[in-house]
Write a protein that holds these residues in place. Structure first.
Motif, PDB file in Angstrom:
ATOM      1  N   PHE A 159       0.829  -1.202   0.000  1.00  0.00           N
ATOM      2  CA  PHE A 159       0.000   0.000   0.000  1.00  0.00           C
ATOM      3  C   PHE A 159       0.864   1.253   0.000  1.00  0.00           C
ATOM      4  CE2 PHE A 159      -3.113  -3.079   0.769  1.00  0.00           C
ATOM      5  CZ  PHE A 159      -4.370  -2.515   0.599  1.00  0.00           C
ATOM      6  N   GLY A 160       0.323   2.305  -0.611  1.00  0.00           N
ATOM      7  CA  GLY A 160       1.006   3.581  -0.702  1.00  0.00           C
ATOM      8  C   GLY A 160       0.453   4.598   0.278  1.00  0.00           C
ATOM      9  N   PRO A 161       0.965   5.856   0.241  1.00  0.00           N
ATOM     10  CA  PRO A 161       0.552   6.891   1.199  1.00  0.00           C
ATOM     11  C   PRO A 161      -0.927   7.243   1.143  1.00  0.00           C
ATOM     12  CG  PRO A 161       2.604   7.497   0.124  1.00  0.00           C
ATOM     13  CD  PRO A 161       2.086   6.296  -0.610  1.00  0.00           C
ATOM     14  N   ARG A 180      -0.200  -0.718  -4.873  1.00  0.00           N
ATOM     15  CA  ARG A 180       0.354  -1.106  -6.162  1.00  0.00           C
ATOM     16  C   ARG A 180      -0.426  -2.294  -6.721  1.00  0.00           C
ATOM     17  NH1 ARG A 180       6.718  -1.705  -5.572  1.00  0.00           N
ATOM     18  NH2 ARG A 180       6.650  -1.293  -7.818  1.00  0.00           N
ATOM     19  N   LYS A 181      -0.422  -2.426  -8.028  1.00  0.00           N
ATOM     20  CA  LYS A 181      -1.199  -3.480  -8.674  1.00  0.00           C
ATOM     21  C   LYS A 181      -0.591  -4.858  -8.452  1.00  0.00           C
ATOM     22  CE  LYS A 181      -3.146  -4.819 -13.160  1.00  0.00           C
ATOM     23  NZ  LYS A 181      -3.273  -4.445 -14.609  1.00  0.00           N
ATOM     24  N   GLY A 274       5.219  14.933  -4.714  1.00  0.00           N
ATOM     25  CA  GLY A 274       4.032  14.113  -4.911  1.00  0.00           C
ATOM     26  C   GLY A 274       4.056  12.778  -4.197  1.00  0.00           C
ATOM     27  N   TRP A 275       4.853  12.668  -3.117  1.00  0.00           N
ATOM     28  CA  TRP A 275       4.962  11.397  -2.394  1.00  0.00           C
ATOM     29  C   TRP A 275       3.597  10.860  -1.981  1.00  0.00           C
ATOM     30  CZ3 TRP A 275       8.046   7.438  -1.241  1.00  0.00           C
ATOM     31  CH2 TRP A 275       7.691   6.615  -0.171  1.00  0.00           C
ATOM     32  N   GLU A 276       2.711  11.734  -1.504  1.00  0.00           N
ATOM     33  CA  GLU A 276       1.430  11.266  -0.983  1.00  0.00           C
ATOM     34  C   GLU A 276       0.564  10.596  -2.044  1.00  0.00           C
ATOM     35  OE1 GLU A 276       0.923  15.502  -2.342  1.00  0.00           O
ATOM     36  OE2 GLU A 276       2.408  14.347  -1.191  1.00  0.00           O
ATOM     37  N   ARG A 277       0.907  10.780  -3.321  1.00  0.00           N
ATOM     38  CA  ARG A 277       0.119  10.176  -4.401  1.00  0.00           C
ATOM     39  C   ARG A 277       0.820   8.983  -5.059  1.00  0.00           C
ATOM     40  NH1 ARG A 277      -0.026  15.619  -5.148  1.00  0.00           N
ATOM     41  NH2 ARG A 277       1.474  15.503  -6.879  1.00  0.00           N
ATOM     42  N   LYS A 278       2.001   8.655  -4.601  1.00  0.00           N
ATOM     43  CA  LYS A 278       2.767   7.573  -5.215  1.00  0.00           C
ATOM     44  C   LYS A 278       2.214   6.197  -4.849  1.00  0.00           C
ATOM     45  CE  LYS A 278       7.252   9.820  -5.903  1.00  0.00           C
ATOM     46  NZ  LYS A 278       7.271   9.566  -7.352  1.00  0.00           N
ATOM     47  N   PHE A 279       2.549   5.227  -5.686  1.00  0.00           N
ATOM     48  CA  PHE A 279       2.226   3.814  -5.479  1.00  0.00           C
ATOM     49  C   PHE A 279       0.720   3.572  -5.387  1.00  0.00           C
ATOM     50  CE2 PHE A 279       6.101   4.963  -3.034  1.00  0.00           C
ATOM     51  CZ  PHE A 279       7.030   4.518  -3.961  1.00  0.00           C
TER      52      PHE A 279
END
Length: 310
Positions: A159-161, A180-181, A274-279
């Motif tokens: 999971f991402g942010p 992530r997929k 844009g870290w909070e939108r990654k992954f």
């Protein structure tokens, strides 16, 4: 050279309680804000005992453990001063807990195991509901094959942010819902009697005695939600101190292709744009819906099981 070493008889875990069918072991450092949610959730789905290896935490970890113990959770702590020695700690746990645990699940505090089928459950699990234990081989099934199952492997979703900029007060299972997929790695539930005498492990699984076999399960049967890439304020701590042996130091250019590294992050503890939108490739709120449903049922019943807030 003469040696000053001496032998001390092995000290096993306390044995006045009945032997637990399923335990969980993890290695931690400064996870006080996360531990309550992790313990309460996994206890609810079938973990009877927790063996926690503490890397000399200096937050409120021991206070949280004391509170959980007073509330009836069975938690054993082991002071483990050496960071980045997770394999050694898990090898130690196979012997240390052998007299009090039959099966041991090895996962981190940012990992939550669940089965997708549970999401369709309209009721919280009853005390006698097997849930997580249903993933273990039945006694009569163990001997239907010349090599019984000694280890169960469960694959992980990362999971991402999820647009979080700080630690979500409602807890990780409620706050992080985007991942992530592709799945990455796996975690294991191990029959302690099946572990090879070498105690060889790769953190995620153990070498077994030749008389036992490993059974992987599909993502449809069970999955580990790995809340790996959290809000930057939490994730950056991993640069300063890594438990895993695969990446010795995030700030060094060692083992750059390791799956433990965040893709594209580099070697500096500097927040990427844009870290909070990654992954964020797939929205996945299954565990969020499951735990919210259980929490609402418990609240309506008046028990106030607020596991979400650390």
């Amino acid at each position: 050279m003469p040696s000053v070493a001496y032998y001390t008889p092995w000290r096993n875990l306390e044995t006045h309680r009945p032997k637990s069918l399923l335990c969980a072991s993890t290695m931690v450092f400064d996870v006080a804000k996360f531990l309550r949610e992790w313990v309460m959730y996994h206890s609810k789905i079938g973990v009877e005992k927790f063996v926690i290896y503490d890397n000399d935490s200096d937050d409120d970890l021991m206070r949280v453990i004391k509170e959980l113990t007073q509330e009836g959770y069975n938690i054993e702590t082991v002071f483990w001063i050496w960071p980045k020695t997770q394999e050694a700690g898990f090898s130690h746990a196979t012997l240390y807990a052998k007299d009090s645990c039959t099966w041991m699940m090895y996962i981190d505090v940012d990992e939550f195991v669940f089965a997708p089928s549970w999401v369709n459950s309209l009721q919280p699990p009853a005390d006698d509901d097997p849930m997580l234990k249903s993933l273990l081989p039945k006694t009569h099934q163990r001997w239907s094959n010349p090599r019984p199952i000694g280890q169960v492997l469960i694959r992980c979703n990362e999971f991402g942010p999820s647009n979080q900029t700080t630690h979500p007060l409602e807890g990780v299972t409620q706050g992080y819902t985007c991942r992530r997929k592709e799945d990455n790695r796996h975690k294991s539930i191990v029959l302690l009697d099946a572990v090879d005498r070498s105690l060889l492990n790769a953190i995620h699984h153990f070498k077994l005695k030749e008389t036992y076999r490993t059974r992987p399960v599909s993502l449809q049967v069970a999955v580990v939600n790995h809340y790996k890439y959290q809000a930057w304020s939490e994730f950056k701590v991993k640069f300063r101190r890594r438990v895993s042996a695969y990446v010795v130091d995030w700030t060094q250019g060692l083992n750059p292709s390791s799956k433990d590294r965040a893709p594209g992050l580099g070697f500096e503890a500097v927040e990427p744009a844009g870290w909070e939108r990654k992954f964020c490739e797939v929205r996945d709120d299954r565990l969020k819906l499951l735990t919210r449903r259980w929490f609402e049922k418990q609240t309506m019943a008046g028990s106030g099981m607020a596991w979400r807030i650390g």
